[in-house]
Design a protein around this motif. Structure first.
Motif, PDB file in Angstrom:
ATOM      1  N   UNK A 134     -91.480 -31.947  49.576  1.00 18.71           N
ATOM      2  CA  UNK A 134     -90.074 -32.164  49.234  1.00 18.71           C
ATOM      3  C   UNK A 134     -89.191 -31.591  50.339  1.00 18.71           C
ATOM      4  N   UNK A 135     -89.303 -32.211  51.516  1.00 20.93           N
ATOM      5  CA  UNK A 135     -88.599 -31.701  52.695  1.00 20.93           C
ATOM      6  C   UNK A 135     -87.597 -32.700  53.258  1.00 20.93           C
ATOM      7  N   UNK A 136     -87.441 -33.848  52.604  1.00 24.28           N
ATOM      8  CA  UNK A 136     -86.540 -34.859  53.124  1.00 24.28           C
ATOM      9  C   UNK A 136     -87.265 -35.863  54.003  1.00 24.28           C
ATOM     10  N   UNK A 137     -86.510 -36.858  54.477  1.00 23.68           N
ATOM     11  CA  UNK A 137     -87.030 -37.894  55.368  1.00 23.68           C
ATOM     12  C   UNK A 137     -86.018 -38.108  56.485  1.00 23.68           C
ATOM     13  N   UNK A 138     -86.528 -38.291  57.701  1.00 28.70           N
ATOM     14  CA  UNK A 138     -85.706 -38.606  58.866  1.00 28.70           C
ATOM     15  C   UNK A 138     -85.809 -40.098  59.180  1.00 28.70           C
ATOM     16  N   UNK A 139     -84.670 -40.771  59.250  1.00 27.05           N
ATOM     17  CA  UNK A 139     -84.618 -42.177  59.644  1.00 27.05           C
ATOM     18  C   UNK A 139     -84.124 -42.208  61.091  1.00 27.05           C
ATOM     19  N   UNK A 140     -85.054 -42.477  62.016  1.00 25.57           N
ATOM     20  CA  UNK A 140     -84.831 -42.302  63.448  1.00 25.57           C
ATOM     21  C   UNK A 140     -84.414 -43.607  64.120  1.00 25.57           C
ATOM     22  N   UNK A 141     -83.501 -43.494  65.099  1.00 28.16           N
ATOM     23  CA  UNK A 141     -82.986 -44.665  65.808  1.00 28.16           C
ATOM     24  C   UNK A 141     -83.042 -44.416  67.313  1.00 28.16           C
TER      25      UNK A 141
END
Length: 417
Positions: A134-141
């Motif tokens: 439960x650490x979040x998600x990174x949406x990378x660009x």
């Protein structure tokens, strides 16, 4: 009531749990040898309200059309194989307006946020462990242009309840030290801190065991559903290759097969199977792998940290019910993963898999009573099946029980479609 749930993926198993918890006599019928052996076997592993933007959009319209002619994209379309896909495509294209995109995203996000809370509450109630983080998600660009375009979508999600943080590449590497070798490839990222990850197959398997042992749910594996026996406006029984099962109510949760099956009984369920590929690898050097979930959005590749394993997933391929795959389907995925996490894994040890997402034209699942007074739907969850499983199961149990659901059901129930 005596309730039959057709399908033991993450969606069907979660629904069975909530129904059995309410005191119903629940039997789950599944054609595979165990829970989550189909669509839920090896999905991306992301529990991601941050990915709730509807697929159907002006941007998707361009990508969908390009995918017909260019099969090197993350989205591949082969209309000639299935006439029904052409008709589904027309319904999908109808949804690809800015107004429809917003209208479809709102209920999808609402259910995703609710479902994320439900899965955490469920795991605390049952003690289930499923390699969750439960650490979040990174949406990378990778470009400023793609990041700027994405921020517009995420601003809309934020306005409707999703916490987000827009970060530069260095900040992304601070959030996930696993990106230390690759952050310079990116312009920035959107960080969704409430998103999380977990193994959907492990979740479904252990939830099935819990429901069987503690709630009396019965699972009938290696059993093929052949049809429904109907009297008047009710389903009297379900025919299978192992015999006839009577029921007071039936829940259709057969994933990508739900549409074909439902059409035999007059249900308008425009569900298209959308193929995706996944690879699961043991981490050779855990410190070099990601510490959380993420997605390289410009390359259509998602990843999750599942215990000491790395899960990679990619591609949306419109090719009917074909589940075949070969090494060539994973080449781009592995190239990107080596770039992101050099030295973290040995791709020769990968467990390869291909599965089908049950996608509705609106990108929103259908839940609730349909056509027959004792038939309920819980299907069409698309690429967010794992994210939406617990919430849709709890919502369904409320509807069966005649309780007022805990969330607004607007644009989620079958009659709204």
């Amino acid at each position: 009531m005596k309730i039959l749930v057709l399908g033991a993926g993450a969606v069907g198993t979660a629904a069975a749990y909530y129904l059995a918890r309410d005191g119903h006599e629940v039997t789950i019928i599944e054609r595979h040898a165990g829970p989550a052996d189909g669509t839920s076997f090896a999905n991306g592993g992301l529990v991601s309200p941050g990915d709730a933007t509807a697929w159907a959009s002006p941007e998707a319209l361009k990508t969908f059309i390009h995918g017909i002619f260019n099969h090197d994209l993350g989205i591949k379309v082969r209309l000639g194989r299935d006439p029904y896909l052409f008709l589904w495509g027309l319904r999908f294209l109808f949804q690809c307006t800015p107004a429809r995109k917003r209208a479809n995203t709102v209920p999808k996000l609402r259910l995703a946020l609710y479902s994320r809370d439900c899965i955490n509450e469920l795991s605390e109630e049952t003690g289930l462990a499923y390699d969750d983080r439960r650490k979040g998600i990174l949406y990378l660009y990778r470009s400023q242009q793609s990041l700027d375009a994405a921020v517009k979508n995420y601003r809309f999600l934020a306005e409707h309840g999703l916490p987000i943080e827009i970060v530069d590449a260095k900040r992304a590497a601070q959030i996930d030290p696993g990106l230390a070798a690759a952050w310079q490839h990116f312009a920035g990222a959107v960080y969704s801190p409430i998103d999380q990850t977990g193994d959907s197959r492990l979740f479904a398997t252990r939830l099935a065991e819990f429901s069987s042992k503690n709630l009396g749910a019965k699972f009938r594996f290696n059993t093929m559903v052949e049809g429904l026996e109907i009297e008047g406006d009710k389903i009297r029984a379900v025919r299978t290759d192992a015999g006839v099962f009577s029921a007071d109510a039936v829940v259709l949760a057969m994933g990508p097969e739900s549409g074909v099956f439902g059409r035999r009984y007059g249900l308008d369920l425009p569900i298209c199977p959308v193929k995706g590929y996944a690879a699961t690898l043991p981490l050779e050097e855990e410190s070099l792998g990601p510490t959380m979930g993420g997605a390289d959005e410009d390359r259509y590749i998602a990843y999750s940290r599942l215990g000491d394993r790395l899960r990679l997933s990619s591609t949306a391929e419109f090719t009917g019910f074909d589940r075949s795959f070969g090494p060539e389907n994973f080449a781009a995925m592995f190239r990107t993963a080596h770039e992101l996490f050099p030295g973290a894994f040995d791709q020769s040890k990968a467990q390869l898999w291909a599965g089908l997402r049950p996608m509705m034209p609106r990108s929103v699942p259908v839940i609730g009573q349909a056509r027959y007074s004792n038939l309920y739907l819980n299907t069409g969850h698309g690429h967010l099946g794992w994210t939406l499983a617990a919430g849709s199961g709890r919502l369904l149990a409320d509807l069966v029980a005649g309780r007022s659901p805990e969330i607004d059901t607007a644009d989620l129930l079958y009659r709204n479609w």
